[in-house]
Design an enzyme around this catalytic site. Structure first.
Site, PDB file in Angstrom:
ATOM      1  CD  GLU A   1       9.197  11.220   3.845  1.00 29.41           C
ATOM      2  OE1 GLU A   1       9.795  10.292   4.442  1.00 29.41           O
ATOM      3  OE2 GLU A   1       9.435  12.417   4.037  1.00 29.41           O
TER       4      GLU A   1
ATOM      5  CD  GLU B   1       6.667   2.172   2.862  1.00 31.81           C
ATOM      6  OE1 GLU B   1       7.233   1.464   2.024  1.00 31.81           O
ATOM      7  OE2 GLU B   1       6.995   2.198   4.070  1.00 31.81           O
TER       8      GLU B   1
ATOM      9  CB  SER C   1       3.293   1.894  -1.307  1.00 32.88           C
ATOM     10  OG  SER C   1       4.454   2.619  -0.967  1.00 32.88           O
TER      11      SER C   1
ATOM     12  CB  CYS D   1       5.921   5.849  -0.096  1.00 33.11           C
ATOM     13  SG  CYS D   1       5.954   5.375  -1.845  1.00 33.11           S
TER      14      CYS D   1
ATOM     15  CB  SER E   1       7.040  -1.178  -5.770  1.00 32.54           C
ATOM     16  OG  SER E   1       7.218   0.101  -5.206  1.00 32.54           O
TER      17      SER E   1
ATOM     18  CG  HIS F   1       6.930  -0.405  -1.317  1.00 31.26           C
ATOM     19  ND1 HIS F   1       6.374  -0.500  -2.562  1.00 31.26           N
ATOM     20  CD2 HIS F   1       6.035  -0.964  -0.460  1.00 31.26           C
ATOM     21  CE1 HIS F   1       5.194  -1.081  -2.473  1.00 31.26           C
ATOM     22  NE2 HIS F   1       4.972  -1.375  -1.213  1.00 31.26           N
TER      23      HIS F   1
END
Length: 518
Positions: free
Chosen positions: A40, A43, A102, A116, A394, A414
């Site tokens: 996923e 964020e 993140s 995230c 990141s 990210h």
């Protein structure tokens, strides 16, 4: 061109050079990080302000405000969120934490936390309020069990936002639905406002915010021994601060790009195997260049004119012993003191074959991210980047103002590059007045790096900055309409307390992808 030399003592991040913000790397947290499964990317973003600016901290608070809080306190809070600290870049104005999911930025007067995956960001909010009260000494009140903490600092203002999730059914805790998130926030704050911005059956963005001088809910009775204050400022000044931070902070604006359906071929640069191959090629290219330069240097010695008989004779004698014409000084040799080696004998640094900050730095330069706010304009800017296994990227950027006495700003990026869940985000608060660039130019450059099929833009601007010149505002809006290669699908403007929010959604010309996940 990426400089792949690894100096002694190098900690594999550009912020480790002398004279730059201090870098701390948590090597233990990097063990077993893996982004193999569907991830996923979008964020959850939380901003908690405890005063309007660093210069307006309450007198009772610690001199450094939130920056006076030890990192161990923040790590304990992040355990509740289910993420770890990878590294920290410390500077006078802001500490940038690169996380396993993140980023987090700590200013004296505010905290920005962006996570995230299936992190439970809002589970850490009560702890943030507690730390601000007990450690940073911000004005606070006794709380109750509904807030999840015995003591809570009274925030100046709170913002929480996110786009629609790609895999909403996988979320945990208070993040299973927007309704649950709003309930969680309403249990803590009084009078918060929740918004859905965009199409309910298309790409959209959620926002929750409180008004200036936030009140905790339900109302509490102050501790008899504790003097409760929101801010040590007259009410008239508080109203002014609601519109913008003070002059020393400059224009208050935050730009966020949320990009999905990344170009598959372009996204390969965010895979570890690809980045390692790029680094390897550059590493040996640099080594061969050094060897070539050394040959030329030695050749110039052989061609020296004999201007001084004794010196020339000594040089030729030395060359005869060490640099005989029949010997290639760059070939394999058993001489342990020889500074040269063949390609086969060059030792390729392990850090450029495994996940971490070294390959993160390679990627940030190779993809063009380091050129968004280049060191030619921002000489003290530093990027702390990390590349994950088998893919994922990141980065935090700390961008001190090039002007003496100016503020330090940030950007954060990210990337989740897998085709079935590809996503990239870019966020910055570097004001256009400082960068000298139009917002549309920054968007165009970032979109060119990640090449998404579609993306959303959110732009927060303090009203006093927006209203200064209506003509400039209209020109900026017109330029935002024209992002090369994309057509604007949606545009929504919200007039909020102290801010104007612009939301826009774009799709690439000719893109025929599927509908967004709702």
């Amino acid at each position: 061109m990426v400089n792949t030399e690894i100096p002694k003592g190098y900690t594999f991040s550009p912020s480790s050079f002398n004279g730059t913000p201090l870098l701390t790397i948590n090597h233990e947290a990097t063990v077993d990080l893996d982004s193999t499964n569907s991830f996923e990317g979008p964020e959850k973003l939380l901003e908690v302000w405890f005063s309007a600016s660093p210069s307006s901290l309450p007198k009772a608070s610690m001199p450094g405000g939130l920056k006076s809080v030890p990192s161990e306190e923040w790590k304990e809070m992040l355990d509740l969120v289910n993420c770890k600290v990878l590294s920290i870049v410390e500077s006078d104005d802001v500490d940038a934490y690169l996380l396993s999911e993140s980023s987090m930025f700590i200013f004296p007067h505010k905290l920005i936390l962006k996570t995230c995956g299936t992190t439970t960001l809002l589970s850490g909010l009560p702890k943030i309020l507690e730390i601000a009260a007990l450690v940073a000494k911000f004005p606070h009140s006794l709380a109750n069990a509904a807030r999840g903490t015995a003591t809570a600092a009274v925030p100046y203002r709170v913002f929480y936002s996110r786009k629609n999730f790609l895999f909403p059914d996988r979320q945990r805790g208070p993040h299973r639905s927007w309704r649950d998130e709003v309930k969680s926030l309403d249990r803590i704050f009084l009078g918060g406002s929740a918004y859905l911005i965009g199409k309910m059956n298309g790409e959209h963005w959620y926002l929750y915010l409180t008004e200036p001088n936030t009140m905790l809910t339900p109302p509490t009775t102050p501790d008899r021994e504790q003097s409760i204050k929101v801010l040590d400022l007259p009410k008239s000044r508080l109203t002014a601060k609601a519109c913008s931070i003070d002059e020393e902070q400059g224009q208050d604006e935050t730009l966020e790009l949320l990009m999905t359906d990344l170009d598959t071929e372009n996204a390969k640069q965010f895979y570890l195997d690809n980045a390692s191959a790029v680094a390897e090629g550059q590493y040996f290219e640099q080594a061969n260049k050094c060897r070539s330069d050394a040959r030329k240097h030695l050749g110039s010695i052989n061609d020296m004119e004999e201007t001084d008989g004794k010196v020339a004779q000594s040089v030729r004698g030395l060359q005869g012993k060490i640099y005989d014409d029949s010997v290639d000084v760059f070939s394999s040799t058993s001489d342990e003191n020889s500074p040269f080696a063949s390609d086969d004998e060059l030792t390729y640094p392990q850090e450029l074959t495994t996940e971490g900050h070294a390959l993160g730095t390679v990627v940030s330069e190779a993809c063009g991210l380091s050129d968004v706010y280049p060191t030619t304009k921002y000489p003290d800017a530093r990027i702390d980047a990390y590349l994950f296994t088998p893919c994922g990227f990141s980065a935090n950027g700390v961008i001190p103002s090039p002007q003496s006495g100016g503020s330090t700003h940030y950007f954060t990026v990210h990337v989740t590059p897998e085709p079935h869940c590809s996503y990239a985000s870019f966020e910055t608060n570097v004001p256009t007045s400082q960068s000298g660039r139009e917002t549309a130019d920054v968007i165009q450059q970032v979109v060119g790096i990640f090449k998404p099929a579609r993306f959303s833009v959110t732009l927060f601007e303090a009203k006093d900055a927006v209203d200064d010149d209506c003509g400039d505002k209209m020109k900026k809006g017109a330029k935002l309409e024209a992002i090369k290669g994309y057509r604007r699908i949606d545009r929504i403007v919200h007039d909020l307390e102290g801010y104007e929010l612009v939301f826009k959604y774009y799709e690439r010309f000719g893109w025929e992808g599927g509908a967004p996940r709702l």
